[in-house]
Motif scaffolding. Structure first.
Motif, PDB file in Angstrom:
ATOM      1  N   VAL A  42      66.530  65.629 -40.374  1.00 22.09           N
ATOM      2  CA  VAL A  42      66.232  64.301 -40.948  1.00 22.09           C
ATOM      3  C   VAL A  42      65.361  63.564 -40.015  1.00 22.09           C
ATOM      4  N   TYR A  43      65.860  63.618 -38.881  1.00 19.75           N
ATOM      5  CA  TYR A  43      65.120  62.742 -37.952  1.00 19.75           C
ATOM      6  C   TYR A  43      63.447  63.120 -37.836  1.00 19.75           C
ATOM      7  N   PHE A  44      63.484  64.266 -37.708  1.00 15.88           N
ATOM      8  CA  PHE A  44      62.146  65.167 -37.372  1.00 15.88           C
ATOM      9  C   PHE A  44      61.390  64.762 -38.913  1.00 15.88           C
ATOM     10  N   LEU A  45      62.099  64.977 -40.100  1.00 14.27           N
ATOM     11  CA  LEU A  45      61.113  64.706 -41.256  1.00 14.27           C
ATOM     12  C   LEU A  45      60.806  63.146 -41.366  1.00 14.27           C
ATOM     13  N   ALA A  46      61.712  62.405 -40.948  1.00  9.90           N
ATOM     14  CA  ALA A  46      61.560  60.929 -41.136  1.00  9.90           C
ATOM     15  C   ALA A  46      60.646  60.410 -40.265  1.00  9.90           C
ATOM     16  N   THR A  47      59.963  61.067 -39.098  1.00  4.74           N
ATOM     17  CA  THR A  47      59.158  60.797 -38.200  1.00  4.74           C
ATOM     18  C   THR A  47      57.906  61.372 -38.352  1.00  4.74           C
ATOM     19  N   THR A  48      57.749  62.574 -39.267  1.00  2.00           N
ATOM     20  CA  THR A  48      56.311  63.389 -39.344  1.00  2.00           C
ATOM     21  C   THR A  48      56.068  62.982 -40.780  1.00  2.00           C
ATOM     22  N   ILE A  49      56.793  63.073 -41.843  1.00  2.00           N
ATOM     23  CA  ILE A  49      56.393  63.185 -43.378  1.00  2.00           C
ATOM     24  C   ILE A  49      55.702  61.638 -43.600  1.00  2.00           C
ATOM     25  N   PRO A  50      56.424  60.569 -43.374  1.00  2.00           N
ATOM     26  CA  PRO A  50      55.589  59.465 -43.675  1.00  2.00           C
ATOM     27  C   PRO A  50      54.447  59.023 -43.163  1.00  2.00           C
ATOM     28  N   PRO A  51      53.976  59.524 -41.758  1.00  2.00           N
ATOM     29  CA  PRO A  51      52.771  59.469 -40.936  1.00  2.00           C
ATOM     30  C   PRO A  51      51.704  60.355 -41.776  1.00  2.00           C
ATOM     31  N   PHE A  52      52.115  61.487 -41.858  1.00  2.00           N
ATOM     32  CA  PHE A  52      51.328  62.570 -42.496  1.00  2.00           C
ATOM     33  C   PHE A  52      50.791  61.954 -43.991  1.00  2.00           C
ATOM     34  N   LEU A  53      51.633  61.597 -44.731  1.00  2.00           N
ATOM     35  CA  LEU A  53      51.248  61.204 -46.041  1.00  2.00           C
ATOM     36  C   LEU A  53      50.472  59.907 -45.875  1.00  2.00           C
ATOM     37  N   ASP A  54      50.699  59.049 -45.142  1.00  2.00           N
ATOM     38  CA  ASP A  54      49.612  57.939 -44.921  1.00  2.00           C
ATOM     39  C   ASP A  54      48.379  58.430 -44.406  1.00  2.00           C
ATOM     40  N   TRP A  55      48.261  59.500 -43.672  1.00  2.00           N
ATOM     41  CA  TRP A  55      47.017  59.978 -43.330  1.00  2.00           C
ATOM     42  C   TRP A  55      46.435  60.626 -44.208  1.00  2.00           C
ATOM     43  N   ALA A  56      47.124  61.710 -44.945  1.00  2.00           N
ATOM     44  CA  ALA A  56      46.448  62.536 -45.834  1.00  2.00           C
ATOM     45  C   ALA A  56      46.180  61.925 -47.274  1.00  2.00           C
ATOM     46  N   ILE A  57      46.924  60.852 -47.637  1.00  2.00           N
ATOM     47  CA  ILE A  57      46.589  60.381 -49.101  1.00  2.00           C
ATOM     48  C   ILE A  57      46.400  58.779 -49.064  1.00  2.00           C
ATOM     49  N   PHE A  58      47.270  58.117 -48.414  1.00  2.00           N
ATOM     50  CA  PHE A  58      46.925  56.570 -48.752  1.00  2.00           C
ATOM     51  C   PHE A  58      45.927  56.088 -47.957  1.00  2.00           C
ATOM     52  N   ARG A  59      45.476  56.726 -46.808  1.00  2.00           N
ATOM     53  CA  ARG A  59      44.310  55.890 -46.089  1.00  2.00           C
ATOM     54  C   ARG A  59      43.139  57.030 -46.332  1.00  2.00           C
ATOM     55  N   ALA A  60      43.384  58.190 -46.983  1.00  2.29           N
ATOM     56  CA  ALA A  60      42.214  58.955 -47.082  1.00  2.29           C
ATOM     57  C   ALA A  60      41.046  58.484 -47.735  1.00  2.29           C
ATOM     58  N   VAL A  61      39.786  59.176 -47.306  1.00  2.00           N
ATOM     59  CA  VAL A  61      38.734  59.046 -47.879  1.00  2.00           C
ATOM     60  C   VAL A  61      38.324  60.191 -48.982  1.00  2.00           C
ATOM     61  N   TRP A  62      38.262  59.874 -50.164  1.00  2.00           N
ATOM     62  CA  TRP A  62      38.061  60.628 -51.211  1.00  2.00           C
ATOM     63  C   TRP A  62      36.672  61.084 -51.667  1.00  2.00           C
ATOM     64  N   SER A  63      35.867  60.159 -51.625  1.00  2.00           N
ATOM     65  CA  SER A  63      34.542  60.416 -51.946  1.00  2.00           C
ATOM     66  C   SER A  63      33.358  59.662 -51.372  1.00  2.00           C
ATOM     67  N   ALA A  64      32.534  60.307 -50.778  1.00  2.00           N
ATOM     68  CA  ALA A  64      31.410  59.629 -49.865  1.00  2.00           C
ATOM     69  C   ALA A  64      30.281  60.671 -49.815  1.00  2.00           C
ATOM     70  N   ASP A  65      29.054  60.060 -49.621  1.00  2.00           N
ATOM     71  CA  ASP A  65      28.062  60.864 -49.459  1.00  2.00           C
ATOM     72  C   ASP A  65      27.685  61.278 -48.330  1.00  2.00           C
ATOM     73  N   THR A  66      28.138  60.332 -47.225  1.00  2.00           N
ATOM     74  CA  THR A  66      27.996  60.823 -45.833  1.00  2.00           C
ATOM     75  C   THR A  66      29.390  60.655 -45.184  1.00  2.00           C
ATOM     76  N   SER A  67      29.482  60.972 -43.838  1.00  2.00           N
ATOM     77  CA  SER A  67      30.535  60.976 -43.209  1.00  2.00           C
ATOM     78  C   SER A  67      30.952  59.758 -42.493  1.00  2.00           C
ATOM     79  N   ALA A  68      30.042  58.579 -42.666  1.00  2.00           N
ATOM     80  CA  ALA A  68      30.227  57.361 -42.146  1.00  2.00           C
ATOM     81  C   ALA A  68      31.536  56.697 -42.485  1.00  2.00           C
ATOM     82  N   PRO A  69      31.939  56.469 -43.832  1.00  2.00           N
ATOM     83  CA  PRO A  69      33.206  55.787 -44.274  1.00  2.00           C
ATOM     84  C   PRO A  69      34.502  56.563 -43.684  1.00  2.00           C
ATOM     85  N   CYS A  70      34.128  57.915 -43.301  1.00  2.00           N
ATOM     86  CA  CYS A  70      35.448  58.671 -42.724  1.00  2.00           C
ATOM     87  C   CYS A  70      35.699  58.359 -41.071  1.00  2.00           C
TER      88      CYS A  70
END
Length: 369
Positions: free
Chosen positions: A45-73
């Motif tokens: 539970v401790y491992f999941l609580a410390t890894t899953i939320p940061p990963f979701l934040d990086w992979a979904i909530f703060r992700a850049v989904w559309s861009a013509d160049t890499s500048a926004p990323c």
């Protein structure tokens, strides 16, 4: 007397304690059943609580989904750059196949997958299935190569990505399986020459790495051909892959054949069945049913082993994905690329695994104790 003992009425039905049944019961039994189990549960539970939320934040909530160049990323605080995958998805999936003709490998891949799905349905297991496979492979070849029916010719040196991976894996499985069956039967044959040849082939092929077989088929084999005779590189690689996988399938099937009780052979012989009838109707169905898990595991390994064709200049899904990193505009996003590629491989491999479990349950329904 029971009514008198209970004050003239029937004893009320008593339910088991809540903590022994349902979700609470399962949790208590499987997660907190002992001190060790409780400790491991808390660590998980401790491992999941410390890894899953940061990963979701990086992979979904703060992700850049559309861009013509890499500048926004590259902005501070930006998450995963899925815009890179969106921009390079055609190169990843189809390699260097001509851009305007990429509908052809897409259609060929869909046709191959449809045939595989249909072949997984036991209702289609009849004599016509082989004919449909022949026709399907011919249509896929026409779509991929072209040169007829108004289609532009495309050399297989330009094939790549997911279509190449699926073609090599599916064709390799289709042709390696019957060859492996023949080798397994040959190794158990009472005729010395057939048995020795089968043993020599299996042990020789299994004793060398797949990459050696591919290099031999691509580089060394053409040296022994007569002058002016040339065999296509993709065909040589496909044959090498088939020969290699057949040796492993042979040993898996041989294990199943040895597990069939001797009485089954004697019963078949008592009925006057020929060797082929005995194997087709009695022995092989039982042997193959027992080796479904290792067979599917071998097919999954074959699907992933197609990445080795890069040593002879062919680019499968993984290596086409790596080629996308050569664009200077999108350098530095390899994590997103490998996660996406891994997800594609996982979908195919997990689907094969779940189907094998379902097929194993269906075929073992009448023999389960």
């Amino acid at each position: 007397m029971a009514e008198i003992a209970h004050g003239g009425g029937a004893a009320p039905a008593m339910r088991p304690p809540v903590i022994e049944i349902g979700v609470l019961g399962w949790v208590r039994k499987n997660l907190f059943g002992s001190v060790g189990s409780t400790l491991l549960t808390l660590i998980a539970v401790y491992f999941l609580a410390t890894t899953i939320p940061p990963f979701l934040d990086w992979a979904i909530f703060r992700a850049v989904w559309s861009a013509d160049t890499s500048a926004p990323c590259k902005v501070e605080g930006a998450g995963a750059c899925w815009a890179f995958i969106a921009d390079k998805h055609r190169l990843i999936f189809f390699g260097t196949y001509p851009y305007a003709e990429q509908w052809r490998p897409l259609l060929a891949t869909a046709l191959l997958l449809a045939m595989v799905v249909a072949s997984c349905d036991r209702r289609f297991w009849n004599r016509w299935l082989a004919l449909w496979w022949v026709l399907g492979l011919v249509v896929c070849s026409v779509l991929m190569w072209g040169g007829v029916l108004g289609l532009t010719y495309v050399s297989n040196l330009d094939w790549g990505g997911l279509p190449l991976t699926i073609i090599m894996a599916v064709v390799g499985s289709v042709f390696a399986f019957p060859l492996g069956l023949a080798l397994a039967l040959g190794r158990r044959s009472h005729m010395p020459i057939i048995r020795w040849l089968s043993v020599a082939y299996i042990e020789l092929i299994r004793g060398v790495p797949l990459i050696t077989v591919l290099i031999t088929a691509s580089v060394i084999f053409p040296l022994f051909l007569p002058a002016g005779v040339n065999i296509d590189k993709l065909l040589r690689a496909q044959v090498g892959l088939i020969l290699f996988e057949a040796a492993y399938i042979a040993e898996i099937v041989r294990g199943g054949l040895q597990a069939v009780p001797r009485g089954q052979h004697e019963a078949a012989e008592a009925l006057g069945l020929s060797f082929l009838q005995k194997q087709r109707k009695i022995i092989l169905p039982q042997a193959l049913r027992m080796v479904i898990p290792p067979l599917v595991g071998n097919f999954i390994g074959l699907f992933k082993s197609t990445t080795l064709v890069v040593v002879i200049g062919l680019f499968d899904l993984l290596n086409s994905a790596k080629a996308a990193l050569t664009d200077l505009n999108w350098r530095g996003f390899s994590i997103e690329l490998y996660l996406f590629t891994a997800a594609v491989y996982f979908v195919f491999c997990y689907s094969m695994s779940k189907y094998s479990q379902s097929l194993e349950r269906d075929l073992n329904r009448g023999t389960r104790r």
